[in-house]
Scaffold this motif. Sequence first.
Motif, PDB file in Angstrom:
ATOM      1  N   ARG A 119       3.120   7.531   1.453  1.00 56.12           N
ATOM      2  CA  ARG A 119       2.687   6.232   2.001  1.00 56.12           C
ATOM      3  C   ARG A 119       1.285   6.348   2.602  1.00 56.12           C
ATOM      4  NH1 ARG A 119       5.996   2.125   0.220  1.00 56.12           N
ATOM      5  NH2 ARG A 119       8.129   2.848   0.299  1.00 56.12           N
ATOM      6  N   THR A 120       0.988   7.464   3.254  1.00 53.61           N
ATOM      7  CA  THR A 120      -0.349   7.643   3.825  1.00 53.61           C
ATOM      8  C   THR A 120      -1.401   7.585   2.728  1.00 53.61           C
ATOM      9  OG1 THR A 120       0.510   8.974   5.646  1.00 53.61           O
ATOM     10  CG2 THR A 120      -1.841   9.208   5.129  1.00 53.61           C
ATOM     11  N   TRP A 121      -1.176   8.283   1.614  1.00 50.61           N
ATOM     12  CA  TRP A 121      -2.134   8.249   0.520  1.00 50.61           C
ATOM     13  C   TRP A 121      -2.259   6.856  -0.075  1.00 50.61           C
ATOM     14  CZ3 TRP A 121      -6.020  11.100  -0.727  1.00 50.61           C
ATOM     15  CH2 TRP A 121      -6.063  12.420  -0.296  1.00 50.61           C
ATOM     16  N   GLN A 122      -1.126   6.137  -0.178  1.00 48.98           N
ATOM     17  CA  GLN A 122      -1.209   4.781  -0.720  1.00 48.98           C
ATOM     18  C   GLN A 122      -1.964   3.853   0.225  1.00 48.98           C
ATOM     19  OE1 GLN A 122       2.691   3.516  -2.075  1.00 48.98           O
ATOM     20  NE2 GLN A 122       2.167   4.240  -4.108  1.00 48.98           N
ATOM     21  N   PHE A 123      -1.697   3.945   1.523  1.00 50.08           N
ATOM     22  CA  PHE A 123      -2.416   3.108   2.488  1.00 50.08           C
ATOM     23  C   PHE A 123      -3.903   3.454   2.507  1.00 50.08           C
ATOM     24  CE2 PHE A 123       1.820   2.558   4.635  1.00 50.08           C
ATOM     25  CZ  PHE A 123       1.923   1.206   4.346  1.00 50.08           C
ATOM     26  N   LEU A 124      -4.218   4.752   2.441  1.00 48.75           N
ATOM     27  CA  LEU A 124      -5.625   5.150   2.390  1.00 48.75           C
ATOM     28  C   LEU A 124      -6.295   4.620   1.124  1.00 48.75           C
ATOM     29  CD1 LEU A 124      -5.471   8.829   3.685  1.00 48.75           C
ATOM     30  CD2 LEU A 124      -6.446   6.846   4.865  1.00 48.75           C
ATOM     31  N   GLY A 125      -5.566   4.678   0.020  1.00 49.72           N
ATOM     32  CA  GLY A 125      -6.108   4.155  -1.232  1.00 49.72           C
ATOM     33  C   GLY A 125      -6.418   2.672  -1.140  1.00 49.72           C
ATOM     34  N   HIS A 126      -5.500   1.926  -0.543  1.00 44.73           N
ATOM     35  CA  HIS A 126      -5.739   0.487  -0.392  1.00 44.73           C
ATOM     36  C   HIS A 126      -6.823   0.202   0.636  1.00 44.73           C
ATOM     37  CE1 HIS A 126      -2.758  -1.248  -3.000  1.00 44.73           C
ATOM     38  NE2 HIS A 126      -1.821  -0.453  -2.517  1.00 44.73           N
ATOM     39  N   GLY A 127      -6.751   0.872   1.767  1.00 42.40           N
ATOM     40  CA  GLY A 127      -7.660   0.553   2.861  1.00 42.40           C
ATOM     41  C   GLY A 127      -9.058   1.098   2.707  1.00 42.40           C
ATOM     42  N   LEU A 128      -9.171   2.363   2.332  1.00 39.63           N
ATOM     43  CA  LEU A 128     -10.489   2.985   2.262  1.00 39.63           C
ATOM     44  C   LEU A 128     -11.154   2.841   0.893  1.00 39.63           C
ATOM     45  CD1 LEU A 128      -9.832   6.281   4.235  1.00 39.63           C
ATOM     46  CD2 LEU A 128     -10.906   4.182   5.050  1.00 39.63           C
ATOM     47  N   GLU A 130      -9.954   0.761  -2.005  1.00 40.79           N
ATOM     48  CA  GLU A 130      -9.940  -0.589  -2.576  1.00 40.79           C
ATOM     49  C   GLU A 130     -10.429  -1.653  -1.596  1.00 40.79           C
ATOM     50  OE1 GLU A 130      -9.185  -1.290  -5.685  1.00 40.79           O
ATOM     51  OE2 GLU A 130      -8.143   0.505  -6.342  1.00 40.79           O
ATOM     52  N   LYS A 131     -10.302  -1.375  -0.320  1.00 37.04           N
ATOM     53  CA  LYS A 131     -10.643  -2.350   0.733  1.00 37.04           C
ATOM     54  C   LYS A 131      -9.748  -3.590   0.686  1.00 37.04           C
ATOM     55  CE  LYS A 131     -14.569  -0.225   2.012  1.00 37.04           C
ATOM     56  NZ  LYS A 131     -14.284   1.155   2.124  1.00 37.04           N
ATOM     57  N   ARG A 132      -8.583  -3.455   0.088  1.00 36.92           N
ATOM     58  CA  ARG A 132      -7.638  -4.568   0.007  1.00 36.92           C
ATOM     59  C   ARG A 132      -6.245  -4.010  -0.288  1.00 36.92           C
ATOM     60  NH1 ARG A 132      -4.488  -7.198  -3.266  1.00 36.92           N
ATOM     61  NH2 ARG A 132      -4.311  -9.433  -3.224  1.00 36.92           N
ATOM     62  N   GLY A 133      -5.279  -4.498   0.449  1.00 37.15           N
ATOM     63  CA  GLY A 133      -3.899  -4.121   0.200  1.00 37.15           C
ATOM     64  C   GLY A 133      -3.094  -5.341  -0.179  1.00 37.15           C
ATOM     65  N   PRO A 134      -1.847  -5.149  -0.578  1.00 38.97           N
ATOM     66  CA  PRO A 134      -1.017  -6.297  -0.911  1.00 38.97           C
ATOM     67  C   PRO A 134      -0.738  -7.138   0.335  1.00 38.97           C
ATOM     68  CG  PRO A 134       0.260  -4.265  -1.021  1.00 38.97           C
ATOM     69  CD  PRO A 134      -1.151  -3.880  -0.738  1.00 38.97           C
ATOM     70  N   THR A 135      -0.677  -8.442   0.139  1.00 37.69           N
ATOM     71  CA  THR A 135      -0.335  -9.339   1.239  1.00 37.69           C
ATOM     72  C   THR A 135       1.177  -9.370   1.404  1.00 37.69           C
ATOM     73  OG1 THR A 135      -0.155 -11.293  -0.163  1.00 37.69           O
ATOM     74  CG2 THR A 135      -2.351 -10.785   0.745  1.00 37.69           C
TER      75      THR A 135
END
Length: 184
Positions: A119-128, A130-135
Amino acid sequence: MEAKRRWRGVLDLEAQFAFFRSQPRHPVNAAAHALLAGPILFTNLFVLHFLLLPLPLPLDPALALALAYAASYLAVDRRAGALAGQLFLGPWAASRALAARLGFALSWKLVLATQLFCRTWQFLGHGLIEKRGPTVRELPEVFLMEPFLIVLQILNKLFGYEPYPGFSKNVDKKMEELKQRKIN
């Protein structure tokens, strides 16, 4: 009525695949999702073996979840859905055997470590990256359909697989519609 229409849309394979493909995907983030979705799903099934829910025997919560995913994937595409369903039922059997062998005291530590890492890697991928995560509104699609869409994309890229003739053309049209909505 809105909720019913929304869930019908969750199983609209063309729309889901168009949305999935239209999202900006940095190669690192795409690889992280492809590699980490499996361990996340495995540990979800793994921990469910320790829940005591009043389900009819021999249906345990992990099997119920695996069957629900498999049925959803079969509903949207028989061939790729059958493969994706097997990718849930195989890990269900493996997680059941591992849970029986390790017991709860060791299992929860393995689940926690795996979930935190993935989950940390996925959140980092979205946040750092992609600069966007799922709503929050997109979460049903993410949790239900993303594992299948990853399998479908791999099948499409490696083997040119389409659920039916013209699928890719329809998806491309829907992706154009999505781009037009973003512009307007």
